[in-house]
Design a protein around this motif. Structure first.
Motif, mmCIF file in Angstrom:
data_model
loop_
_atom_site.group_PDB
_atom_site.id
_atom_site.type_symbol
_atom_site.label_atom_id
_atom_site.label_comp_id
_atom_site.label_asym_id
_atom_site.label_seq_id
_atom_site.Cartn_x
_atom_site.Cartn_y
_atom_site.Cartn_z
ATOM 1 N N ASN A 385 -38.575 -78.157 -72.093
ATOM 2 C CA ASN A 385 -39.113 -76.872 -71.613
ATOM 3 C C ASN A 385 -38.155 -75.731 -71.930
ATOM 4 O O ASN A 385 -36.942 -75.844 -71.705
ATOM 5 C CB ASN A 385 -39.322 -76.894 -70.096
ATOM 6 C CG ASN A 385 -40.641 -77.515 -69.710
ATOM 7 O OD1 ASN A 385 -41.404 -77.953 -70.554
ATOM 8 N ND2 ASN A 385 -40.910 -77.536 -68.418
ATOM 9 N N GLY A 386 -38.703 -74.641 -72.413
ATOM 10 C CA GLY A 386 -37.949 -73.418 -72.544
ATOM 11 C C GLY A 386 -38.165 -72.541 -71.323
ATOM 12 O O GLY A 386 -38.862 -72.931 -70.379
ATOM 13 N N PRO A 387 -37.604 -71.345 -71.306
ATOM 14 C CA PRO A 387 -37.729 -70.460 -70.134
ATOM 15 C C PRO A 387 -39.173 -70.144 -69.759
ATOM 16 O O PRO A 387 -39.533 -70.124 -68.583
ATOM 17 C CB PRO A 387 -36.977 -69.191 -70.564
ATOM 18 C CG PRO A 387 -36.011 -69.669 -71.602
ATOM 19 C CD PRO A 387 -36.707 -70.775 -72.336
ATOM 20 N N ILE A 388 -40.029 -69.906 -70.770
ATOM 21 C CA ILE A 388 -41.419 -69.546 -70.475
ATOM 22 C C ILE A 388 -42.155 -70.719 -69.838
ATOM 23 O O ILE A 388 -42.871 -70.569 -68.843
ATOM 24 C CB ILE A 388 -42.143 -69.073 -71.750
ATOM 25 C CG1 ILE A 388 -41.517 -67.772 -72.262
ATOM 26 C CG2 ILE A 388 -43.633 -68.886 -71.487
ATOM 27 C CD1 ILE A 388 -42.125 -67.256 -73.553
ATOM 28 N N ALA A 389 -41.977 -71.915 -70.419
ATOM 29 C CA ALA A 389 -42.637 -73.101 -69.861
ATOM 30 C C ALA A 389 -42.166 -73.365 -68.433
ATOM 31 O O ALA A 389 -42.971 -73.686 -67.548
ATOM 32 C CB ALA A 389 -42.368 -74.311 -70.750
ATOM 33 N N ASN A 390 -40.872 -73.225 -68.199
ATOM 34 C CA ASN A 390 -40.353 -73.425 -66.836
ATOM 35 C C ASN A 390 -40.903 -72.381 -65.869
ATOM 36 O O ASN A 390 -41.231 -72.687 -64.716
ATOM 37 C CB ASN A 390 -38.818 -73.372 -66.844
ATOM 38 C CG ASN A 390 -38.201 -74.678 -67.308
ATOM 39 O OD1 ASN A 390 -38.753 -75.757 -67.078
ATOM 40 N ND2 ASN A 390 -37.055 -74.593 -67.973
ATOM 41 N N LEU A 391 -40.993 -71.135 -66.335
ATOM 42 C CA LEU A 391 -41.505 -70.062 -65.486
ATOM 43 C C LEU A 391 -42.959 -70.323 -65.107
ATOM 44 O O LEU A 391 -43.351 -70.197 -63.938
ATOM 45 C CB LEU A 391 -41.380 -68.717 -66.209
ATOM 46 C CG LEU A 391 -41.828 -67.476 -65.425
ATOM 47 C CD1 LEU A 391 -40.971 -67.296 -64.187
ATOM 48 C CD2 LEU A 391 -41.758 -66.240 -66.314
ATOM 49 N N LEU A 392 -43.785 -70.703 -66.092
ATOM 50 C CA LEU A 392 -45.191 -70.983 -65.816
ATOM 51 C C LEU A 392 -45.332 -72.180 -64.872
ATOM 52 O O LEU A 392 -46.137 -72.161 -63.935
ATOM 53 C CB LEU A 392 -45.938 -71.254 -67.124
ATOM 54 C CG LEU A 392 -46.133 -70.055 -68.059
ATOM 55 C CD1 LEU A 392 -46.744 -70.506 -69.376
ATOM 56 C CD2 LEU A 392 -47.013 -69.007 -67.401
ATOM 57 N N GLY A 393 -44.550 -73.225 -65.130
ATOM 58 C CA GLY A 393 -44.610 -74.399 -64.276
ATOM 59 C C GLY A 393 -44.198 -74.089 -62.844
ATOM 60 O O GLY A 393 -44.839 -74.536 -61.886
ATOM 61 N N CYS A 394 -43.129 -73.316 -62.701
ATOM 62 C CA CYS A 394 -42.679 -72.945 -61.355
ATOM 63 C C CYS A 394 -43.720 -72.093 -60.644
ATOM 64 O O CYS A 394 -43.927 -72.226 -59.428
ATOM 65 C CB CYS A 394 -41.358 -72.191 -61.438
ATOM 66 S SG CYS A 394 -39.936 -73.225 -61.839
ATOM 67 N N ALA A 395 -44.388 -71.211 -61.382
ATOM 68 C CA ALA A 395 -45.423 -70.380 -60.774
ATOM 69 C C ALA A 395 -46.557 -71.243 -60.230
ATOM 70 O O ALA A 395 -47.060 -71.011 -59.121
ATOM 71 C CB ALA A 395 -45.959 -69.380 -61.793
ATOM 72 N N VAL A 396 -46.946 -72.259 -61.008
ATOM 73 C CA VAL A 396 -48.005 -73.166 -60.559
ATOM 74 C C VAL A 396 -47.574 -73.887 -59.282
ATOM 75 O O VAL A 396 -48.322 -73.971 -58.299
ATOM 76 C CB VAL A 396 -48.350 -74.193 -61.658
ATOM 77 C CG1 VAL A 396 -49.251 -75.293 -61.110
ATOM 78 C CG2 VAL A 396 -49.015 -73.503 -62.841
ATOM 79 N N VAL A 397 -46.349 -74.410 -59.280
ATOM 80 C CA VAL A 397 -45.848 -75.144 -58.118
ATOM 81 C C VAL A 397 -45.794 -74.236 -56.894
ATOM 82 O O VAL A 397 -46.210 -74.621 -55.787
ATOM 83 C CB VAL A 397 -44.459 -75.735 -58.415
ATOM 84 C CG1 VAL A 397 -43.846 -76.332 -57.154
ATOM 85 C CG2 VAL A 397 -44.555 -76.809 -59.494
ATOM 86 N N LEU A 398 -45.310 -73.005 -57.067
ATOM 87 C CA LEU A 398 -45.158 -72.090 -55.936
ATOM 88 C C LEU A 398 -46.504 -71.680 -55.346
ATOM 89 O O LEU A 398 -46.666 -71.615 -54.119
ATOM 90 C CB LEU A 398 -44.362 -70.856 -56.361
ATOM 91 C CG LEU A 398 -42.871 -71.090 -56.624
ATOM 92 C CD1 LEU A 398 -42.218 -69.825 -57.187
ATOM 93 C CD2 LEU A 398 -42.164 -71.527 -55.339
ATOM 94 N N VAL A 399 -47.477 -71.407 -56.209
ATOM 95 C CA VAL A 399 -48.792 -71.012 -55.706
ATOM 96 C C VAL A 399 -49.430 -72.165 -54.943
ATOM 97 O O VAL A 399 -49.971 -71.987 -53.840
ATOM 98 C CB VAL A 399 -49.702 -70.554 -56.861
ATOM 99 C CG1 VAL A 399 -51.131 -70.356 -56.359
ATOM 100 C CG2 VAL A 399 -49.189 -69.252 -57.464
ATOM 101 N N CYS A 400 -49.370 -73.370 -55.506
ATOM 102 C CA CYS A 400 -49.941 -74.536 -54.825
ATOM 103 C C CYS A 400 -49.214 -74.799 -53.502
ATOM 104 O O CYS A 400 -49.840 -75.096 -52.470
ATOM 105 C CB CYS A 400 -49.840 -75.773 -55.718
ATOM 106 S SG CYS A 400 -50.922 -75.724 -57.157
#
Length: 416
Positions: A385-400
């Motif tokens: 994962n690069g920064p963008i992939a990590n950011l998107l993944g973290c956003a998904v986790v945080l919203v859920c």
């Protein structure tokens, strides 16, 4: 960071349905039909935005799971357990995976089989009791799991997904849709008492066991290079988007019938009767065909996913015979347990809705493990994962996690 080549587009004209269709086959089950129909009946189009979020979140997480498997040659459970160096952490992760998959999927299987039986009854098999229809469905699923070859099981599941597409999306042609109201549903909002349903919609789409199923099914299907990952990304994007459209079509069907009084026959029967009373017998048949496809496809993918994971965790990397034996026995056990629940008429609808909401609460934990593994350069090298992939993944986790936390606080009386 993932190289640009890893994300390079692949021509859609060369696309053939692939392993990601199993993801769609898995999450479009009776739970999805129930949750989406209930959302449409109860809140009209107001929660369509939740399905847009769930579809995008699924694409993000499934792409990560597939990439881990393609690059490492391991299943997701193997990769997670290998990354956990601390024995206590490894056992904790293994216990969580077992609880969420082996136990959870056995419960889901009852809903899958009951949903298939309900669809068959709506198609005219009403002379047979629900118990016998459930037993027949369970026996067929067990036979396919035990003797079926992975290659043609995958083709069967792809065919079921395409049949569901014709049924649910094609069903919009026989009902009158207020497209202006549909568009308004993509603006995020939570009407009163809709939080439980919104989490159910997310939980029924972003399914934790699909991460493991997808990882197991892509190994050997795509080359561990930029072109192979791009082809996998395309497969995931198109397959999951199709599933999201199917879910939205079911919400639309529910919303179109919301003005009718409930028949009291139960949510799955009720939506079919509402459709028939408004738009005639063809609408009921379309819904029933979709329900049969949804139930039976999920009745195959739930035991397959559980079998893959337990075989990865306990089968031994260098003992294919033992892994195959564990896989078959585990998958068969899930079918048998689910069939028993369905046969003895445990009411599936309440269980399905509760299970889907529990899924939404459990998802952030498993997604966090996936993010951790997908970011490990020791395993994935340039494809981590690069920064963008990590950011998107973290956003998904945080919203859920936020939706789940709000539900827990409301249940405790700490949130209005």
């Amino acid at each position: 960071m993932v190289s640009r080549e890893a994300l390079a587009p692949v021509s859609v004209t060369r696309y053939r349905p692939g392993p990601a269709m199993l993801v769609t086959a898995a999450f479009i089950g009776p739970g999805t039909v129930t949750a989406c129909a209930s959302a449409g009946i109860g809140f009209g189009y107001a929660l369509l935005w939740a399905l847009v979020f769930a579809t995008l979140a699924t694409i993000i997480l499934q792409n990560m799971a597939a990439r881990v498997a393609i690059v490492t040659g391991q299943g997701l459970a193997e990769a997670i357990l290998e990354a956990a160096a601390n024995p206590a952490l490894r056992w904790t992760i293994a216990a969580l995976i077992f609880a969420s998959l082996a136990i959870g999927n056995s419960a889901y299987q009852a809903g899958n089989i009951s949903g298939t039986a309900a669809g068959l009854k709506l198609l005219g098999a009403g002379t047979l009791s629900p118990a016998l229809l459930a037993l027949a469905t369970g026996l067929l699923a067990a036979a396919l799991v035990v003797v079926g070859k992975p290659a043609w099981l995958e083709k069967l599941l792809i065919a079921l997904v395409l049949a569901m597409s014709l049924a649910f999306i094609g069903g919009l042609a026989v009902i009158r849709v207020d497209w202006g109201a549909v568009l308004s549903g993509f603006l995020p909002r939570l009407p009163a008492d809709s939080l439980f349903t919104a989490i159910a919609l997310i939980g029924t789409t972003v399914v934790p066991y699909n991460l493991f199923l997808h990882a197991a099914s892509v190994r050997g299907k795509f080359a561990p290079d930029a072109e192979g990952l791009a082809a996998s990304n395309l497969d995931t994007g198109l397959s999951v988007t199709l599933g999201g459209l199917l879910s939205m079509a079911i919400v639309t069907m529910g919303a179109a019938t919301a003005k009718l009084t409930a028949s009291g026959a139960g949510p799955l029967d009720d939506i079919a009767l509402r459709l028939e009373s408004l738009f005639g017998m063809p609408a009921r048949i379309v819904f029933a065909l979709g329900l049969v496809g949804a139930g039976f496809s999920s009745a195959l993918t739930a035991p397959l996913a559980t079998g893959y994971v337990l075989a990865e965790m306990t089968g031994g990397a260098n003992d294919p015979v033992r892994r195959t034996r564990i896989f078959k026995r585990t998958a068969l056990a899930v079918v048998v347990i689910g069939t028993a629940f369905a046969f003895f008429a445990v009411n599936p609808v309440e269980l399905i809705l509760i299970a889907q909401s529990a899924n939404g609460l459990l998802l952030p934990i498993l997604a966090a493990f996936l993010l951790w593994v997908a970011a490990r350069r020791q395993s994935l090298g340039a494809f981590a994962n690069g920064p963008i992939a990590n950011l998107l993944g973290c956003a998904v986790v945080l919203v859920c996690a936020g939706l789940g936390a709000r539900l827990i606080l409301r249940s405790a009386g700490l949130w209005p």
